[in-house]
Design a protein around this motif. Structure first.
Motif, short mmCIF file in Angstrom:
data_model
loop_
_atom_site.label_atom_id
_atom_site.label_comp_id
_atom_site.label_asym_id
_atom_site.label_seq_id
_atom_site.Cartn_x
_atom_site.Cartn_y
_atom_site.Cartn_z
N ILE A 172 -7.08 5.17 -4.28
CA ILE A 172 -7.19 5.38 -2.43
C ILE A 172 -8.03 6.38 -2.33
N ILE A 177 -0.31 1.30 2.20
CA ILE A 177 -0.96 1.23 1.67
C ILE A 177 -1.40 0.00 0.66
N GLU A 178 0.16 -0.15 0.79
CA GLU A 178 0.36 -0.73 -0.46
C GLU A 178 0.10 -2.17 -0.16
N ARG A 236 2.78 10.44 0.10
CA ARG A 236 1.95 10.23 -0.76
C ARG A 236 0.81 10.89 -0.42
N PRO A 250 -2.62 11.58 -2.74
CA PRO A 250 -3.20 11.40 -3.88
C PRO A 250 -4.65 12.77 -4.37
N PHE A 268 -2.09 4.05 -6.41
CA PHE A 268 -2.48 5.01 -5.48
C PHE A 268 -3.73 6.15 -5.93
N SER A 269 -3.68 5.73 -7.52
CA SER A 269 -5.37 6.84 -7.86
C SER A 269 -6.88 5.84 -7.52
N CYS A 309 -4.37 -1.87 -9.42
CA CYS A 309 -3.21 -2.68 -9.59
C CYS A 309 -2.64 -2.87 -9.97
N SER A 326 -8.84 10.35 -0.52
CA SER A 326 -8.08 11.48 -0.97
C SER A 326 -8.28 11.98 0.69
N PRO A 361 2.93 5.04 1.96
CA PRO A 361 2.65 4.15 1.07
C PRO A 361 2.62 2.81 0.75
N THR A 391 -10.54 3.47 -0.20
CA THR A 391 -10.73 3.70 -1.27
C THR A 391 -12.43 4.84 -1.39
#
Length: 947
Positions: A843, A855-856, A921, A923, A840-841, A834, A845, A852, A815
């Motif tokens: 993460i 990341i998940e 992605r 974000p 993803f909001s 989560c 940028s 993705p 983050t």
């Protein structure tokens, strides 16, 4: 032994004699001051009976409410040092006998209902530093005698009904720093003689009936930071000399009836707030460049003409530019936001309503964070054609107020017996504690929007109060007329559910005594209320004097004191002997020095030569153990030299044993010990040098080259492998206990190396049956935000405590946020994202494109590491294994060699190679971080007891 016994009884006799004098004496407080207090009490009306303790006993011995005494005097009496009667619902009047409190330093009766006038006799209290009577119903004029108080630092008489002129004698207040006289009925001319005040910082005279001209001489005040004179009735123009007030931060002359033109204010280098609205100013707006610190410019409701100058476009901190209700013409500028970095709560309001602006550029497209108001301009007649209709609606500029949202995650109810509540900022979710309530008001803030400054305020206030950031929670804030910012704060205890009485009294004293000064951008504050809540009875008991059984307690205290003195005396003697022995030991180093393979013993001269005699220019950090210097050895090797403070020195035998332990730690992902120095009363550790600093440095918003995802994952894997080695392969195994981003260092190839074993503990030994206990019982140490909740509560340190801390580091990598920021806890924020499907909001940028699916998996692993329950977390070996799986999942296009060059170019590489992939992605979340600690700032040696 006979001598020690004799000393013991002599001390007893001395203390008992002292006790007899102080307790059996007729009176401890100066009789004249006692009589004065009784007169003061008789002139006040106390409907809530807050002053009931004033009815009997001695003021200082019986701890009368609001009375603080000082025994440091040349006579045999105690004297009243402070009279603190803040917000007790008192009415009545102030007695002239106040002048008999000849040793008084603080007089505080703010936020009561006291009427009458300020007694002229207060001018007799030459020791007075703070005269605080704000928020009452006082009337009459200010006594001339007040102007002859040589030590007066702060005069707060605002929000009363005081009339008459400002006394000319005020020019004699050589120690005054704060004039807060706003919201009264003061009249007449501001005396030019006030320019002689050498230390005045804040001149708040708004909302009075002052007339006459604005004295040009005020520009001669050498320290003046705030000149706030709104809502008076001056004549003439703003003196050109005000453009020379170099220390000035805020100039506010709203609705003052001033005429003429706006002076050139470009010579005020720190100007942050300018309000000249609702006057009769004419001419064009000066085109000279203003300070880049400016947050607020309000020139509305004047008669200004000409075009909007381009100098407003280079102001990176601008929050409000209001030019409404003037005679401006020409085009609406479209570049005023070009130099502003928007993100988070940053916003800009451009209010150009009710002018004669005729043109809007074709490409007029302000960012979403920019509000443009154009209603009442001719340009709006063509709004539909040029697509600016949404800017042409009539609107008022409202300052944002707020209530902070609390996240509880289905916490169980707190105990109901006292005022327990959740600390929303605690590193331990659902942690119940009893807070203190504090109402503060920023009297003259240098900002228009508080939201972007909330975190700065939290850091500023908690550092001044000597609290952790998570101990402060801003419950709500609201803008009031002035503009002033009223806020309700909650202060929570640290590592405990309750404050102790000493800490409560300290906090109240610091806030009510104005012992702190906020950063200039926040301006002066005032304490509106300090709510004790459930602590009230305890504080009352503390202040109730000698209660039943008090004499027995005092005698027990005397004997305890005697015992303590005896112990101190014995320890003193033993320490003298010990120091002689230690000195002897340290000067016979060869007795304990041993050869350790791979670790070199350096001389002091070698270390001094390597660091240019420990020149400050070579210092790269510092910690509790000592300073850290960058050094270059004779063979050209660059090293980090950690030099112990005097209080950190150990005996040579213990130091050598510690070196032996460190020398056994060999792993690619641990910072290597190269050597040591132990001579001339010096102890130093020599480590390999990490040229790329700490992980925290590279996650900072100020990092020039942000880390891409490949490098972040590589760092996570390296750090996990280093910690796994400590847990399973080090001899003996070690629990780190202080894993954090600033303790993960990066070498020239960005390989992660774990550092700072200063809080480390040896893993538990086997018992007689060959079974490990699984934990070490220890006092809680570590860094807030990284602490294992279960370790925090039970003091049981396990290998999973390190897993929790590393999980927090993983969330930082993902983050960019710090563990605790803006009152938010990174673990809870990530969990909430989560659970709500918005993973993803959050993460960062700044790391660019990423796969993705990787990341998940990384996020889920981090959250598993941060489970509250120890058993729910994976082991460190499982963490390493899962990270390796994620690394193998990485598409080849994303994998780069973690070097500085690749960090700068890999995002472009990935973007080109997978630009058509639907899985990509990118974000738009923004990181919210601040600068990290210095390199090696936390590195300590291993403080453990070897087996």
């Amino acid at each position: 032994m006979p001598e020690a016994q004799a000393l013991f009884f002599v001390v007893i006799l001395v203390l008992l004699s002292f006790y007899n004098v102080r307790v059996s004496g007729a009176q401890s407080t100066d009789p004249a001051e006692v009589n004065a207090l009784r007169a003061i009490r008789s002139s006040l009306v106390d409907p809530m009976n807050h002053l009931h303790t004033w009815n009997s006993g001695d003021p200082c011995l019986a701890n009368w409410a609001g009375i603080f005494c000082d025994a440091m005097s040349n006579d045999s009496y105690q004297h009243i040092r402070e009279l603190q009667l803040l917000k007790l619902n008192l009415s009545g009047s102030l007695a002239p006998e106040l002048g008999h409190l000849s040793h008084l330093k603080i007089f505080d009766v703010m936020w009561n209902k006291i009427n009458g006038s300020i007694p002229k006799e207060m001018g007799n209290i030459t020791t007075l530093k703070l005269l605080l009577v704000s928020g009452n119903q006082l009337s009459g004029s200010i006594p001339e005698e007040i102007g002859y108080l040589p030590n007066l630092d702060r005069l707060q008489i605002d929000q009363n009904q005081i009339s008459g002129p400002i006394p000319k004698s005020f020019a004699n207040l050589s120690s005054i720093k704060h004039f807060h006289m706003n919201n009264n009925s003061l009249s007449g001319q501001i005396s030019p003689e006030l320019s002689r005040l050498p230390l005045l910082l804040h001149f708040l005279m708004d909302n009075n009936n002052l007339t006459g001209y604005l004295p040009p001489e005020l520009s001669e005040m050498p320290k003046l930071k705030i000149l706030q004179l709104d809502n008076n009735n001056f004549s003439g123009s703003i003196p050109d000399s005000y453009g020379n007030m170099r220390p000035l931060l805020k100039l506010s002359l709203r609705n003052c009836s001033v005429k003429g033109t706006i002076p050139d204010l470009s010579g005020i280098p720190q100007l942050g707030y300018l309000d000249l609205s609702w006057n009769q100013l004419e001419g064009s707006i000066p085109t000279n460049k203003l300070s880049t610190n400016v947050t607020t410019i309000d020139l509305s409701h004047n008669f200004l003409n000409g075009t909007i100058p381009s100098n407003f476009s280079g102001l990176p901190n601008l929050q409000l530019l209001s030019l409404a209700n003037n005679l401006l013409y020409g085009s609406v500028p479209s570049n005023l936001w070009d130099n502003i970095t928007f993100g988070g709560n940053r916003s800009l309001v451009l209010d150009f309503q009710s002018n004669s602006l005729t043109t809007v550029p074709d490409a007029f497209d302000p960012p979403t964070n920019v509000t443009v108001l154009l209603h009442g301009n001719p340009a709006c007649a063509y709004a539909d054609r040029i697509n600016i209709a949404n800017f042409c609606q009539p609107q008022l500029v409202n300052k944002a107020s707020g209530n902070t949202t609390r996240l509880t995650f289905n916490c169980s109810p707190c105990p109901a017996d006292v005022d327990y509540e959740y600390n929303p900022s605690s590193p331990i979710p659902c942690f119940c504690a009893v807070p203190l309530g504090v109402d503060l008001r920023l009297k003259s803030p240098g900002i228009s929007d508080f939201r972007p400054y909330i975190y700065d305020f939290e850091i500023n206030l908690t550092s001044l109060l000597k609290l952790f950031v998570y101990q402060l929670y801003i419950d709500r804030y609201i803008w009031e007329n002035g503009p002033r910012l009223n806020m309700h704060l909650r202060l929570f205890p640290s590592n405990s559910s309750l404050f102790n009485v000493t800490e409560i009294l300290r906090l109240r004293r610091v806030l009510s005594g104005w012992e702190i000064t906020l950063s200039d951008v926040f301006g002066p504050y005032e304490l509106l209320n300090f709510t004790l809540g459930s602590y009230a009875n305890e504080i009352h008991d503390r202040s109730s004097g000698i209660s039943k059984g008090g004499i027995v307690g005092i005698l027990m205290g005397v004997f305890a004191g005697v015992t303590a003195l005896s112990v101190i005396f014995t320890v003193f003697i033993m320490r003298r002997r010990s120091r002689k022995g230690l000195s002897s030991e340290r000067h016979s180093l060869s007795k304990f020095s041993i050869k350790i393979d791979g670790v070199k013993c350096f001389t002091f001269e070698e270390m001094a030569l390597a660091t240019d005699n420990f020149n400050s220019s070579t210092q790269v950090g510092q910690g509790g153990y000592g300073n850290v210097y960058k050094g270059i050895l004779a063979d050209g090797t660059v090293v980090a030299v950690k030099r112990a403070h005097e209080e950190s020195l150990q005996g040579s035998k213990e130091f050598c044993t510690e070196i032996e332990l460190l020398s056994r730690l060999h792993h690619r992902n641990l910072v290597s010990l190269i050597g040591y120095c132990d001579e001339q009363d010096e102890q130093m550790l020599v480590y390999e040098f990490m040229p790329n600093g700490t992980l925290r440095d590279h996650l900072s918003a100020k990092s020039v080259v942000p880390l891409n995802f490949s490098t972040r994952l590589h760092i996570a894997l390296g750090a996990a492998k280093g910690i796994l080695y400590l847990h399973t392969e080090a001899d003996p195994p070690i629990f780190h206990r202080d894993i954090k981003a600033s303790n993960i260092l990066l070498d020239s190839k960005f390989i992660a190396k774990v550092a700072d074993f200063g809080l480390s503990k040896l893993a538990p030994e086997q018992n007689i049956e060959g079974i490990f206990s699984g934990y070490v019982s220890t006092v809680v140490k570590g860094t807030p935000g990284y602490l294992d909740p279960e370790y925090f509560l039970t003091h049981k340190l396990t290998d999973r405590s390190d897993v929790y801390s590393l999980g927090v580091v993983f969330l930082e990598l993902l983050t960019g946020m710090k563990p605790i920021a803006h009152g938010k806890n990174i673990v809870r924020e990530a969990s909430l994202a989560c659970h709500s499907g918005k993973m993803f909001s959050i993460i960062d940028s700044r790391m660019g494109p990423y796969p993705p699916e990787c990341i998940e998996q990384f996020v889920l692993l981090a959250l598993r590491c941060c489970q509250d329950e120890t058993d729910a977390r994976p082991s460190m070996s499982e963490v390493v294994r899962e990270l390796e799986i994620i690394w193998k999942m990485m598409p080849e296009a994303y994998i780069t060699t973690p070097t500085e060059e690749s960090i700068a170019t890999s995002s472009d590489k990935v973007s080109k190679s997978v630009s058509k992939s639907s899985a990509l992605r990118n974000p738009n979340s923004s990181s919210n971080v601040s600068t990290s600690d210095d390199v090696y700032s936390g590195m300590h040696t291993v403080s453990v007891t070897p087996r």
